[in-house]
Design an enzyme around this catalytic site. Structure first.
Site, PDB file in Angstrom:
ATOM      1  N   HIS A   1      64.742  21.077  57.786  1.00 19.72           N
ATOM      2  CA  HIS A   1      65.830  21.498  56.903  1.00 19.72           C
ATOM      3  C   HIS A   1      65.228  21.904  55.569  1.00 19.72           C
ATOM      4  CE1 HIS A   1      65.268  17.269  55.581  1.00 19.72           C
ATOM      5  NE2 HIS A   1      65.551  17.759  54.393  1.00 19.72           N
TER       6      HIS A   1
ATOM      7  N   HIS B   1      71.563  16.561  58.307  1.00 19.71           N
ATOM      8  CA  HIS B   1      71.660  17.798  57.520  1.00 19.71           C
ATOM      9  C   HIS B   1      70.744  18.853  58.105  1.00 19.71           C
ATOM     10  CE1 HIS B   1      68.194  15.833  55.974  1.00 19.71           C
ATOM     11  NE2 HIS B   1      68.218  16.242  54.740  1.00 19.71           N
TER      12      HIS B   1
ATOM     13  N   HIS C   1      62.934  21.721  48.304  1.00 19.42           N
ATOM     14  CA  HIS C   1      61.905  21.338  49.276  1.00 19.42           C
ATOM     15  C   HIS C   1      62.225  21.888  50.656  1.00 19.42           C
ATOM     16  CE1 HIS C   1      64.680  17.807  50.007  1.00 19.42           C
ATOM     17  NE2 HIS C   1      64.352  18.077  51.255  1.00 19.42           N
TER      18      HIS C   1
ATOM     19  N   HIS D   1      66.028   7.729  51.715  1.00 23.49           N
ATOM     20  CA  HIS D   1      67.226   8.270  51.079  1.00 23.49           C
ATOM     21  C   HIS D   1      68.428   7.409  51.467  1.00 23.49           C
ATOM     22  CE1 HIS D   1      65.104  11.887  49.980  1.00 23.49           C
ATOM     23  NE2 HIS D   1      64.926  12.276  51.225  1.00 23.49           N
TER      24      HIS D   1
ATOM     25  N   TYR E   1      58.272  13.014  49.365  1.00 18.05           N
ATOM     26  CA  TYR E   1      58.208  14.349  48.758  1.00 18.05           C
ATOM     27  C   TYR E   1      56.786  14.581  48.277  1.00 18.05           C
ATOM     28  CZ  TYR E   1      63.367  14.740  48.372  1.00 18.05           C
ATOM     29  OH  TYR E   1      64.714  14.825  48.609  1.00 18.05           O
TER      30      TYR E   1
ATOM     31  N   GLU F   1      58.708  17.998  52.268  1.00 14.67           N
ATOM     32  CA  GLU F   1      59.142  16.639  52.596  1.00 14.67           C
ATOM     33  C   GLU F   1      58.709  16.336  54.022  1.00 14.67           C
ATOM     34  OE1 GLU F   1      63.411  16.001  53.177  1.00 14.67           O
ATOM     35  OE2 GLU F   1      63.226  13.935  52.467  1.00 14.67           O
TER      36      GLU F   1
END
Lengths: 306, 306, 306, 306
Positions: free
Chosen positions: A153, A198, A213, A245, A254, A264
Site C-alpha cells: 500500500h 488498507h 511512504h 500502528h 518506517y 515501510e
C-alpha cells in the site's frame, strides 16, 4: 460479485535520484526481484509472492517522490465503467497505451483532489518469476533481505482529504476502515478495496501530490525485527520502529530509501469488512493511533514527505 | 463493487455431546467469548476480534457434527438475489425467521450437493463485546487460551465435489484458489469469497454432510506453538501439527473438541485474488499439499470426520 | 569445576512509593507471582520459572531505588571463602541473619566502589510455587501479563567503574563479555558469573548507588511485542523499545514502574564464555551498542535513574 | 571459580558417506560456515556465532556415525587435572598431538562406558570468521539456510548409562538437570557443564558408541519453522517436528543428513543451575518428555541411530 471492480494496488512508480543505489536498496535489502529494465532506464520489480509482471517501477529523476499509484481491475469492462464514473464525477481521464510498461495493458489515469495521479488497468502478464502453481513450494528460493512478500500500500499526503474520501468510496468503491478526525476536520483516512486493512491512505497536507511512504508486506513481527537488524547492518536510515500502528494494528518500521523516499515494512493488520464499523480516532489519541507504543507522533511523521 | 454479495463465514452451528465440556474447550482453551445462552440450551460464542453477535453456536446433541455453516451477506437485496439464483440452479430454499438465533436476522437455507446445509443472512447485531471503534486498543483485555481471533473457515466432507464447486463459484460467486486433482477426479477444493486463502473447503467423500474441521484464526506461528503447549497441558487430543499446509500455506494444528469434532488453529495463509491462477496439486504431491512438513497424509485425515 | 562459587542473581530489593500500585505492576503486568508478604510490609515475588522462594522484594519507602542486589552461591563454604577475599580486598563485610527474609539463609553484605550494596547467600528454600520436577509441564498455568520467566539482571549507575570491574572479576570471579571505552575511560561494563550475556552491569555516573533498571527475562521477540501491547493498554510509561541492544544482542523494552524505577523486559542475548574475547565499543558507536536500531542514546539513558 | 574446568562442546567429528552431499547439507542447508579442508579430506565447519576455528569436522567414511565428541577446557592445567581424575577413575587416556586438526592444540581422549570416545582440549585458535568484537554487528552477513548459530550438543546411545552418569558428574564435573527413570533403571540422562539445559545426553542402548543426533542452535521457534520450510523445499529427510521437548523445553526438529546421521535444530531450553532440583520422568510420561506435543515416542526415536 465477491470482489468486483478493483482488486488491489498494482503499480507504484517511484522517482529515485540514483538508480544503482536504489536497486541495491530495493533488491538486496528489501528483497524484491528485479524483473526487467526498460530502454528508458526504468527498472521493474516485484515481490517474490506476486504473480504479475511487476508492482514497483523505479524511475531515475532529479527529485524523489511518486509518479503514480495504479490499481489492477478485474476486467477491461470494469475499467471502462470506472472511466465513465470518474468523468461523471468531474475528473479528466487520460490514456496510457498498452506496452508503456512491459507486460502491461492499457491504463487510464487521472489526478485526484489531493494532487496525486492514480491509474487503473485490467491487464498485466503473469511474471516468469511468479510463484509456482503446480504442486507449489511456499517459495522457490529462500526470501532475501527483508523478505518482502509484496508491494502492499502507500500513504499519500495532499489537500482536500474529504474530496479524496468521497471519490475513492463513491466512485472507486473503496470502503474506509479507519479515520482520524481532528476538531477542524479529517486528518487522515485509510481505505481499502479488499479485506486488507488498507490499500491506500491519505493524510491532509497543504502541498499536493506528496508521498509519505510506500509499504512492503512481511510475514510477521519476527521478520520486522530481522528487517531492523538489516537496517543497522547496512546503515539504512530508519525513521521509527519496530513498533505497531494502533490504526490497522500493523507491525511496522518506517525507513528511507537512498533517495529519501520513505518505505515501510508492514506485517499483520486486521481483516477488514465493509460491514464493520469505522474506527475513529480523535485529537487526543492520534499519537497512539499512529504509533501504538510511542503514543505520540514524531516530528517527521507530519512533515517529511517526498 | 469492491466486495459484493457474500462477505465471510458468519455462523457455524456445531453439535456437541456435553455442553459443559464444550464450553470449557471453546471458551477457556480456544479463547472464544461466550456471549449468550438460549432457552433451548444453545450457547453462542465469538472471537475477541469479531464485531457481530456470535459466530459459533454449540448445540447439545447425541452425535457430533455440524448443523449448518452460514455466510453473512452485505444486504438483504443480496440475499434475495442469491435466493433466486439458488432456486434457478435447482436447490430448494427454506426460511429461518429473524430471531431464531439471538441478534440475528432472517436466514435462508439450502442443502448443497455434498449434503451440507448452507445458510445466508444479511443482518446480525453488533456484539456488546465487539472491538472498540473509538480510539481502540488492539484488544480490550489480553487474549485468553489459544488466543483465537475469529472463527475462520470449515472443511466439509461429502460427495459430488464437482457440483459443489460449480454451485459455489457460479451461484454464490466464490473463487477457487486451490484444488487437488487425482487421476479419477477432484479430491478437494478450497474456495473463498474474500481475500482469505479459503472461507470454505470440501473433500470428496462418500458419506454426505460430514465435518472435517472448524478452524479458528491465530495471529502467527508463535501462537500456534502456544496452542500446542496448551494442548499438552490440558490433555486436548491433538491430531497433527504444529505444521504447515502447502495448500493455503497456513500454519496449523488439528485437534479435537471433547465431542470428537476436529478443530484447527490456523495462522498465515496467502492473500487470494480471483485473477491469480489456481494452484493445482496432483496425486504424487497431495501429501505435501496437506501437510507440508510431513509430506504425507496421516490416516485420520481422510477417514475421521463427524 | 563446572559453575563454582556464585551461581546467579538471587534477590533484588526495590523501593517503591506505593505498594498497591507496585503489586499491580509487578504481578498483574509483568507477571511475577506474589509468594508472600512480611510483617514489615515487604512483598516477595518470583517469576513462574524460578525455583527458589523469591527473587524480587518490594519495600515501600519515600524514595525509589534499589536497596541491594544479592547473588546466590553454591554453598556456605563458597560464601565464607568470598568473605575472606572481599575483606582482603579491603571492603567491610556485614552479616544479615537467616530469616531476615522468609525462606532465606544468612547473607553477607558489602558496598562496592560504585556505592551499591551487594549481598551473597548460600541458602534459600525452594518455593511451593516452583516449577514441577516430576514429569513437568513447561508451565503449570499459562504465564500472565508480560510472561516474565525470571528476574534476570540489573544495571547500576555509580562512580569508580574501574574499581567495580576489578572487584567483580578478581574477587567475585565474574567475567566481562562486553564494555564501552570512551577516550577518557570506561563508560560501562557488562559482567556475568554464568553463561548469560550479563548478570549485572554498571555505567559510570557521578552519583553513587543508583539503579538504572531491573530486568526480567521473556521467552522471545514475540513476547517483547506482547509486552509493548500491554504497556499501551495499561498506560505503563515506556522509555524506549521494542528494540535490540547491540551489546548482549538482547531484544528489549525499557519502561518504568509506578514509582519511577526503570524496568526492562529482555529476551535473547548470546551465550557467554570466559574464553571468548571481550567485545569493546568506542565513543562513535556506543549509541548503536546500547540501542541497535536507533543507533543513538536517548537523553534518558544517561540521566534518569533512581 | 565461576565456570571452571570444561566450558562447552568444542568439536564433533562426524562420519559421512559422501563429502559433497554433506557439505551441501551442513553449509547450504544448516548454514554452517566452511572454514577449511585438510589434506586428509576432512572438512572443518563452524556456526556464524562461534568464535573458535571450528566445531564440526566431517570425515568421509564407509559408515555414518560419530568419531568423537570433544569439550573445550579453560586451561591446559584443567586438562591435566582431568587426565589424572580420569585415569584414577580407571579409564585409559591417550594423546592427540596439537595440529592433528588445524588451529587446535593437544587433546586427550578416552572411551566412556557407553563406548563413545570423548576428548578434552584447552586450546583452539580463534577463527578468521569469528564474530566481530570491535563495535560488533549482531552478525556480519545475514545467516544462511537454517541460520544455525552454533553446534550445541549431541545425544549418544550406548550401554552402562549409570556408569556414564557417574563418570560425567563425578569426574568431569557435569551436573544433571533431567533424567528418565524406568522401572528397571535409567533410560536417559541430560547433562551440562554450563547453564545450557544440556551439553550432552545419553540414552541406554545395547549397542555401544552410537550417535542419536547432533544438534545445532537456532534463535527461536520462528527459525524452527523456517528450518522446516527448508526441509520440504530441499527434500531433507525429516524425522519428527516441529515440536517441543518436555525435557529441556527446547523447540525442535529431528532430521537426517544425506548419510543418515540424525541432526537436530534446537531453540530455547531453560537456563540450568546445579542447585535446581533434577527433573525426573517416569515410564508413563516419557513420551511427553521427549515429544511434548505428540506425547508418545515414535519408533525411530529408540531404534534409528548411526
Amino acid at each position: 460479485m465477491s470482489q468486483e471492480g478493483l482488486l488491489r494496488p498494482g503499480i507504484a512508480q517511484i522517482r529515485v535520484l540514483d538508480m544503482d543505489e536504489a536497486i541495491t536498496h530495493y533488491v538486496e535489502r528489501i528483497g524484491l526481484d528485479m524483473v526487467g529494465k526498460g530502454e528508458d532506464g526504468r527498472v521493474y520489480l516485484k515481490g517474490y509472492d506476486e504473480f504479475h509482471h511487476h508492482s514497483v517501477v523505479l524511475r531515475e529523476a532529479d527529485t524523489a517522490g511518486i509518479d503514480f499509484f495504479a490499481f489492477k481491475a478485474d476486467s477491461q469492462q470494469s475499467v471502462d465503467a470506472f472511466r465513465k464514473r470518474i468523468e461523471a464525477y468531474g475528473l479528466e481521464v487520460d490514456d496510457v497505451p498498452a506496452g508503456e510498461q512491459p507486460g502491461t495493458g492499457a491504463r487510464i489515469g487521472f489526478t485526484v483532489p489531493s494532487g496525486h495521479r492514480i491509474e487503473l488497468f485490467a491487464h498485466m502478464d503473469l511474471s516468469d518469476q511468479a510463484p509456482d502453481t503446480r504442486n507449489p513450494y511456499i517459495w522457490k528460493s529462500e526470501p532475501r533481505g527483508m523478505r518482502a512478500q509484496r508491494m502492499d500500500h502507500c500513504l499519500l499526503y495532499g489537500p482536500n482529504i474529504d474530496k479524496v474520501e468521497e471519490f475513492f468510496t463513491q466512485v472507486l468503491d473503496f470502503h474506509l476502515p479507519e479515520r482520524v478526525d481532528l476538531p477542524d476536520g479529517t486528518l487522515a483516512i485509510w481505505m481499502t478495496v479488499s479485506n486488507k486493512a488498507h490499500d491506500i491512505a491519505f493524510v491532509n497536507h497543504p502541498e499536493p501530490g506528496k508521498l509519505h511512504h510506500l509499504a512492503f508486506f512481511l510475514e510477521n513481527w519476527n521478520d520486522i525485527g530481522h528487517a531492523a537488524d538489516l537496517m543497522s547492518r547496512y546503515d539504512i536510515s530508519r525513521d521509527v520502529g519496530p513498533t505497531r500502528h494502533g490504526i490497522t494494528r500493523g507491525q511496522t518500521i518506517y525507513f528511507f530509501d537512498p533517495s529519501g523516499n520513505r518505505n515501510e515494512v508492514f506485517a499483520g493488520g486486521y481483516t477488514a469488512y465493509k460491514d464493520h464499523p469505522v474506527r475513529v480516532w480523535d485529537h487526543n489519541n492520534v499519537g497512539r493511533g499512529i504509533f501504538y507504543y510511542e503514543r505520540q507522533l514524531n516530528d517527521a511523521f507530519l512533515s517529511v514527505v517526498t
